[in-house]
Write an enzyme that holds these catalytic residues in place. Sequence first.
Site, PDB file in Angstrom:
ATOM      1  N   GLN A 107     -14.556  -4.923  13.839  1.00 26.83           N
ATOM      2  CA  GLN A 107     -13.116  -4.756  14.065  1.00 26.83           C
ATOM      3  C   GLN A 107     -12.487  -5.808  14.977  1.00 26.83           C
ATOM      4  OE1 GLN A 107     -13.434  -0.070  14.043  1.00 26.83           O
ATOM      5  NE2 GLN A 107     -11.422  -0.678  14.697  1.00 26.83           N
ATOM      6  N   ALA A 144     -10.918   5.603  25.628  1.00 22.38           N
ATOM      7  CA  ALA A 144      -9.999   5.050  26.629  1.00 22.38           C
ATOM      8  C   ALA A 144     -10.345   5.564  28.029  1.00 22.38           C
ATOM      9  CB  ALA A 144      -8.556   5.412  26.266  1.00 22.38           C
ATOM     10  N   GLU A 189     -25.101 -18.627   2.789  1.00 21.03           N
ATOM     11  CA  GLU A 189     -23.850 -17.855   2.737  1.00 21.03           C
ATOM     12  C   GLU A 189     -22.867 -18.373   1.693  1.00 21.03           C
ATOM     13  OE1 GLU A 189     -25.733 -17.236   5.208  1.00 21.03           O
ATOM     14  OE2 GLU A 189     -25.127 -15.256   5.893  1.00 21.03           O
ATOM     15  N   GLN A 245     -12.885  11.149  20.080  1.00 18.30           N
ATOM     16  CA  GLN A 245     -12.965  10.811  18.646  1.00 18.30           C
ATOM     17  C   GLN A 245     -14.299  10.153  18.276  1.00 18.30           C
ATOM     18  OE1 GLN A 245     -10.024  10.773  16.178  1.00 18.30           O
ATOM     19  NE2 GLN A 245      -9.221  12.307  17.575  1.00 18.30           N
ATOM     20  N   ALA A 255     -26.258 -12.057  16.723  1.00 17.66           N
ATOM     21  CA  ALA A 255     -24.995 -12.746  16.971  1.00 17.66           C
ATOM     22  C   ALA A 255     -24.031 -11.777  17.654  1.00 17.66           C
ATOM     23  CB  ALA A 255     -24.435 -13.305  15.670  1.00 17.66           C
ATOM     24  N   ARG A 278     -30.353 -23.395   7.914  1.00 12.97           N
ATOM     25  CA  ARG A 278     -30.057 -21.995   7.545  1.00 12.97           C
ATOM     26  C   ARG A 278     -30.146 -21.899   6.039  1.00 12.97           C
ATOM     27  NH1 ARG A 278     -25.900 -18.326   9.869  1.00 12.97           N
ATOM     28  NH2 ARG A 278     -26.423 -16.308   8.954  1.00 12.97           N
ATOM     29  N   TYR A 289     -21.921 -21.493   1.273  1.00  8.02           N
ATOM     30  CA  TYR A 289     -21.163 -22.673   1.688  1.00  8.02           C
ATOM     31  C   TYR A 289     -21.638 -23.907   0.912  1.00  8.02           C
ATOM     32  CZ  TYR A 289     -18.996 -20.023   5.487  1.00  8.02           C
ATOM     33  OH  TYR A 289     -18.261 -19.111   6.208  1.00  8.02           O
ATOM     34  N   HIS A 321     -20.722 -15.153   0.823  1.00  4.22           N
ATOM     35  CA  HIS A 321     -19.535 -14.410   1.267  1.00  4.22           C
ATOM     36  C   HIS A 321     -18.872 -13.672   0.106  1.00  4.22           C
ATOM     37  CE1 HIS A 321     -19.756 -15.426   5.356  1.00  4.22           C
ATOM     38  NE2 HIS A 321     -19.474 -16.708   5.230  1.00  4.22           N
ATOM     39  N   LYS A 334     -22.013   5.646  10.191  1.00  6.92           N
ATOM     40  CA  LYS A 334     -21.440   5.342  11.504  1.00  6.92           C
ATOM     41  C   LYS A 334     -22.373   5.828  12.616  1.00  6.92           C
ATOM     42  CE  LYS A 334     -16.629   4.734  10.391  1.00  6.92           C
ATOM     43  NZ  LYS A 334     -15.232   4.979  10.740  1.00  6.92           N
TER      44      LYS A 334
HETATM   45  P1  NAP Z   1      -3.940   6.887  10.058  1.00  3.92           P
HETATM   46  O1  NAP Z   1      -4.863   5.761   9.815  1.00  3.92           O
HETATM   47  O2  NAP Z   1      -2.682   6.648  10.778  1.00  3.92           O
HETATM   48  O3  NAP Z   1      -3.653   7.567   8.642  1.00  3.92           O
HETATM   49  C1  NAP Z   1      -2.871   8.693   8.508  1.00  3.92           C
HETATM   50  C2  NAP Z   1      -2.814   9.110   7.036  1.00  3.92           C
HETATM   51  O4  NAP Z   1      -2.043  10.262   6.940  1.00  3.92           O
HETATM   52  C3  NAP Z   1      -2.208   8.075   6.150  1.00  3.92           C
HETATM   53  O5  NAP Z   1      -2.945   8.034   4.964  1.00  3.92           O
HETATM   54  C4  NAP Z   1      -0.798   8.587   5.904  1.00  3.92           C
HETATM   55  O6  NAP Z   1      -0.482   8.176   4.592  1.00  3.92           O
HETATM   56  C5  NAP Z   1      -0.952  10.087   6.043  1.00  3.92           C
HETATM   57  N1  NAP Z   1       0.208  10.745   6.622  1.00  3.92           N
HETATM   58  C6  NAP Z   1       0.963  10.359   7.666  1.00  3.92           C
HETATM   59  N2  NAP Z   1       1.936  11.251   7.908  1.00  3.92           N
HETATM   60  C7  NAP Z   1       1.794  12.242   7.017  1.00  3.92           C
HETATM   61  C8  NAP Z   1       2.494  13.436   6.752  1.00  3.92           C
HETATM   62  N3  NAP Z   1       3.537  13.826   7.497  1.00  3.92           N
HETATM   63  N4  NAP Z   1       2.081  14.196   5.737  1.00  3.92           N
HETATM   64  C9  NAP Z   1       1.044  13.843   4.977  1.00  3.92           C
HETATM   65  N5  NAP Z   1       0.332  12.719   5.161  1.00  3.92           N
HETATM   66  C10 NAP Z   1       0.707  11.919   6.179  1.00  3.92           C
HETATM   67  O7  NAP Z   1      -4.649   8.015  10.864  1.00  3.92           O
HETATM   68  P2  NAP Z   1      -6.092   8.605  10.712  1.00  3.92           P
HETATM   69  O8  NAP Z   1      -6.535   8.785   9.313  1.00  3.92           O
HETATM   70  O9  NAP Z   1      -6.097   9.795  11.572  1.00  3.92           O
HETATM   71  O10 NAP Z   1      -6.998   7.494  11.263  1.00  3.92           O
HETATM   72  C11 NAP Z   1      -7.010   7.054  12.610  1.00  3.92           C
HETATM   73  C12 NAP Z   1      -8.377   7.227  13.062  1.00  3.92           C
HETATM   74  O11 NAP Z   1      -9.241   6.545  12.189  1.00  3.92           O
HETATM   75  C13 NAP Z   1      -8.690   6.726  14.427  1.00  3.92           C
HETATM   76  O12 NAP Z   1      -9.333   7.724  15.149  1.00  3.92           O
HETATM   77  C14 NAP Z   1      -9.604   5.560  14.166  1.00  3.92           C
HETATM   78  O13 NAP Z   1     -10.527   5.399  15.196  1.00  3.92           O
HETATM   79  C15 NAP Z   1     -10.246   5.928  12.891  1.00  3.92           C
HETATM   80  N6  NAP Z   1     -10.709   4.865  12.066  1.00  3.92           N
HETATM   81  C16 NAP Z   1     -10.138   3.633  12.063  1.00  3.92           C
HETATM   82  C17 NAP Z   1     -10.627   2.663  11.238  1.00  3.92           C
HETATM   83  C18 NAP Z   1     -10.069   1.269  11.216  1.00  3.92           C
HETATM   84  O14 NAP Z   1     -10.479   0.489  10.396  1.00  3.92           O
HETATM   85  N7  NAP Z   1      -9.147   0.885  12.046  1.00  3.92           N
HETATM   86  C19 NAP Z   1     -11.672   2.964  10.400  1.00  3.92           C
HETATM   87  C20 NAP Z   1     -12.189   4.251  10.384  1.00  3.92           C
HETATM   88  C21 NAP Z   1     -11.696   5.197  11.223  1.00  3.92           C
HETATM   89  P3  NAP Z   1       0.927   8.422   3.901  1.00  3.92           P
HETATM   90  O15 NAP Z   1       1.954   8.351   4.998  1.00  3.92           O
HETATM   91  O16 NAP Z   1       1.039   7.315   2.885  1.00  3.92           O
HETATM   92  O17 NAP Z   1       0.801   9.739   3.259  1.00  3.92           O
HETATM   93 FE1  SF4 Z   2     -20.134  -5.626  17.251  1.00  9.04          FE
HETATM   94 FE2  SF4 Z   2     -17.822  -4.389  16.645  1.00  9.04          FE
HETATM   95 FE3  SF4 Z   2     -18.107  -5.810  18.886  1.00  9.04          FE
HETATM   96 FE4  SF4 Z   2     -17.968  -7.048  16.548  1.00  9.04          FE
HETATM   97  S1  SF4 Z   2     -16.370  -5.841  17.496  1.00  9.04           S
HETATM   98  S2  SF4 Z   2     -19.388  -7.475  18.197  1.00  9.04           S
HETATM   99  S3  SF4 Z   2     -19.111  -5.643  15.295  1.00  9.04           S
HETATM  100  S4  SF4 Z   2     -19.185  -3.935  18.342  1.00  9.04           S
END
Ligand code: NAP
Ligand code: SF4
Length: 677
Positions: free
Chosen positions: A342, A387, A167, A414, A313, A217, A169, A255, A424
């Site tokens: 996450q 949820a 990795e 979702q 793991a 490793r 290291y 990494h 995904k």
């Molecule tokens: P979000 O992450 O809160 O993003 C909302 C987007 O909309 C932002 O880019 C924001 O940017 C824009 N926005 C907000 N208000 C707005 C408005 N009035 N007009 C135009 N644009 C606006 O919400 P999301 O994209 O719905 O993502 C949440 C979902 O993503 C969840 O369901 C989650 O499970 C999923 N998800 C999460 C991850 C993670 O890494 N945590 C990864 C993949 C998917 P601006 O305000 O700059 O325009």
């Molecule tokens: Fe696997 Fe995600 Fe749990 Fe980490 S948070 S152990 S990657 S399901």
Amino acid sequence: MDQSQYPHMFAPLDLGFTTLRNRVLMGSMHTGLEELGEWERIATYYGARARGGAALIVTGGMAPNREGGVFAGAAGLFSQDDIANHRIVTDRVHDEGGKIAMQILHAGRYAYNPDCVAPSAIKSPISPFVPKELDEEGIEKQINDFVTAATRAREAGYDGVEIMGSEGYFLNQFIVRHTNKRTDRWGGSYENRIRLPLEVVRRCRAAVGEDFIIIYRLSMIDLVPDGSTFDEVVELAQKVEAAGATIINTGIGWHEARVPTIATSVPRAAFTWVTKKLMGKVGIPVITSNRINTPEVADQVLADGCADMVSMARPFLADAEIVAKAADGRRDQIAPCIACNQACLDHTFSGKISTCLVNPRACYETELRYEPAAQPKTIAVVGAGPAGLETAIVAAERGHKVTLFDKADRIGGQLDMARRIPGKEEFNGLIGYFEARLAATGVSVRLGQAARTDMLQGFDEVVIATGVNPRDPGIPGQDGPNVLGYIDVLRGGAAVGEKVAIIGAGGIGFDVAEFLVERGHSPATDLEMWKREWGVGDPEENPGGLAPDGPQPAKPAHQVTLLQRKAEKLGRNLGKTTGWIHRATLKMKGVKMIGGVNYERIDADGLHVSFGEARENPTLIEADTIILCAGQVSERSLADALQEKGITPHVIGGADKAGELDAKRAINQAARLAAIL
Ligand code: NAP
Ligand code: SF4
């Protein structure tokens, strides 16, 4: 017992002086618990995994000395007190019928520490510190510190140690020219560059005796320029064996490599072909790793002769009992690791205690307990997204009588959209797991039924998990025929034109962009395509395993422009360890990313934007289709209606808080509520 389904996985492994009960190693993960010093909690965490069937557990990395710690204050065996504390853990694992090895991790130039040391004074691209080049005396000290760590591990009751040589290291940094520019006996020729790892293994073996496991490793594919050739890998493995190692474990990628190696978009078992190349070249057992997350994959990898043993793991965070459940016919009850990072790696890199998105009890076993309910209640849960599902299952498991409503005709909320995104696919397994758990815990599931207040009146408790609705961004022209919502695209299969503008670059905006550029074929389910896309070559032909002509992404299915109003890098709030992969994927597919826009209007030509507070530089983003991904607002109408009728429900998940919602937060909140209902 149902071990017969996985005959390769459940075959014992004889190491000569000891026998492992099956072929599953719980691979090393840093959880942050050791630094907290809550030893009962640590013992409970590892004890649960030993009880859950891991043949051999490897701890998170322990620093052999202060300069080698991954960060200042990283845990190690530095004192008699440390040894006594670690003994609490090893005793617990042994009481549970398991074995445990301590990983010795010297980070070298990856140490987040101004005192870090390395073969040469070359800063890594992922660390702010230039390491100090070690002199002869300094190298001798490092070797002695490895040996001291190994002997102390034995004193603390460990069954062995894993010497971390991959990795990127410290030991790995000596092995390749990329980081070792020395001209003394520790650099230059390959023989000189592998002198350090071999000395470490040889002297550790001499110090700990014969009946102690030493895992080495070994980086089998560095995925960085100037990495090892495969002939060199084989030579190192053979010499590591001769120096006294008991087992060789596989390391994949440094990494700093720009190839994803464990994220969910990496195909399952994506690197076992690399380990297979070493099979037959050494006489000691070889372990393979990376994206092996189910008993089926594990058994198949072993059946295919890719390795003698598999390392899993994160699957042990998702379900401490993964092996035990596979053994006794509860396969469908295994909570799957979806490789999202996450709650585990993202937490580690943010200085938080690791846990798991699908299992909030991971590392919180002593705090979040699901005790049988003192008084069984009737509980209505509205909403079968993450949820609602988690609440219903945990509450029912505790003895409550639970009814789960959802207006949709399937569970998932979702998650049912996430599973449709290329890369995904693991979400399918998560939904399948929730289905099996609902059935096993006897939750009464009412799908296709929108719950009304009158239907909820007789219950002792009502939990509202009605999730979110898409936010209305109020852009002039958004009612036009060329505008779609993300649900129309992901779930409804709406037709999308060739040129697409996506409004909003949060999790969903990125997901929709990936859905559109990949449409029809996911590299995550096609290993050869995935290797081409990321430029992974055969290490037998290309040193380090990087394809000479680099990444060769397939042509995108749509021309996509992704936009946000914030004047910052797009995707900044995506996962800490996975955001770069999403950004790189879209970049490879020619997605234009534009921040700092004002949405002026939509018409038949596309999306009109301007920039800055003064709304300057009016620009047309030509698009056949505009997709709204502007975030979410909570769906609380039922919760509000109940309040009006004098019923106070528990409101969780997106219905409680919609901003940057993710399943980790939703499931965690749900589990904590269900534990006390
Ligand atoms: P979000 O992450 O809160 O993003 C909302 C987007 O909309 C932002 O880019 C924001 O940017 C824009 N926005 C907000 N208000 C707005 C408005 N009035 N007009 C135009 N644009 C606006 O919400 P999301 O994209 O719905 O993502 C949440 C979902 O993503 C969840 O369901 C989650 O499970 C999923 N998800 C999460 C991850 C993670 O890494 N945590 C990864 C993949 C998917 P601006 O305000 O700059 O325009
Ligand atoms: Fe696997 Fe995600 Fe749990 Fe980490 S948070 S152990 S990657 S399901």
